[in-house]
Write a protein that holds these residues in place. Structure first.
Motif, short mmCIF file in Angstrom:
data_model
loop_
_atom_site.label_atom_id
_atom_site.label_comp_id
_atom_site.label_asym_id
_atom_site.label_seq_id
_atom_site.Cartn_x
_atom_site.Cartn_y
_atom_site.Cartn_z
N SER A 4 0.92 -1.14 0.10
CA SER A 4 0.00 -0.15 -0.10
C SER A 4 0.78 1.32 -0.11
O SER A 4 1.90 1.10 0.70
N GLN A 6 1.21 5.03 1.48
CA GLN A 6 0.61 5.93 2.31
C GLN A 6 1.07 7.32 2.04
O GLN A 6 2.06 7.59 2.33
N PHE A 8 -0.36 9.96 3.49
CA PHE A 8 -0.21 10.98 4.66
C PHE A 8 0.30 10.16 5.94
O PHE A 8 0.51 8.93 6.11
N PRO A 9 0.63 10.99 6.73
CA PRO A 9 1.38 10.31 7.90
C PRO A 9 0.34 9.50 8.90
O PRO A 9 -0.64 9.45 8.70
N ALA A 10 0.95 8.44 9.28
CA ALA A 10 0.11 7.06 9.74
C ALA A 10 0.76 6.78 10.99
O ALA A 10 2.16 6.66 11.19
N LEU A 11 0.46 6.05 12.16
CA LEU A 11 0.76 5.68 13.36
C LEU A 11 1.45 4.21 12.77
O LEU A 11 1.05 3.62 11.97
N LEU A 12 2.94 3.89 13.26
CA LEU A 12 3.52 2.86 12.91
C LEU A 12 3.19 1.63 14.23
O LEU A 12 3.39 2.00 15.07
N ASP A 13 3.06 0.53 13.87
CA ASP A 13 2.90 -0.60 14.79
C ASP A 13 4.26 -1.17 15.09
O ASP A 13 4.66 -2.22 14.12
N ASP A 59 4.47 -4.75 4.36
CA ASP A 59 3.74 -3.44 4.82
C ASP A 59 4.08 -3.36 6.36
O ASP A 59 3.83 -2.40 6.93
#
Length: 88
Positions: A4, A6, A8-13, A59
């Motif tokens: 995928s 991304q 925009f900023p996203a939280l990372l697990d 991902d």
């Protein structure tokens, strides 16, 4: 494999006990160094730039086990277009 994008900023697990000390982004992959000196990578891996010993994309952030097995502590990471440089 589908990876995928991304935009925009996203939280990372990452596992909860890890603290990130450095981040670098290539054109299609990302790497982080933890305060404990471990390297985690994810994204497009067609040229082996994720460091997992294969050309598989992911991902999910995965620890680079080769460095752990060799007892190497990562100090710095720099991602290029299809490469990842690590200073241990």
């Amino acid at each position: 494999a589908f990876i995928s994008i991304q935009a925009f900023p996203a939280l990372l697990d990452l596992p909860q006990d890890l603290e990130v000390s450095a981040v670098s982004c290539g054109s299609r992959h990302t790497a982080v160094v933890t305060r404990g000196g471990e390297l985690y990578t994810w994204g497009w891996g067609k040229y082996g730039q994720l460091g997992h010993g294969n050309n598989t994309s992911s991902d999910q952030a995965r620890r680079v086990e080769y460095l752990v097995a060799k007892g190497l502590r990562v100090e710095e990471v720099v991602c290029g277009p299809w490469t990842t440089y690590v200073r241990v």
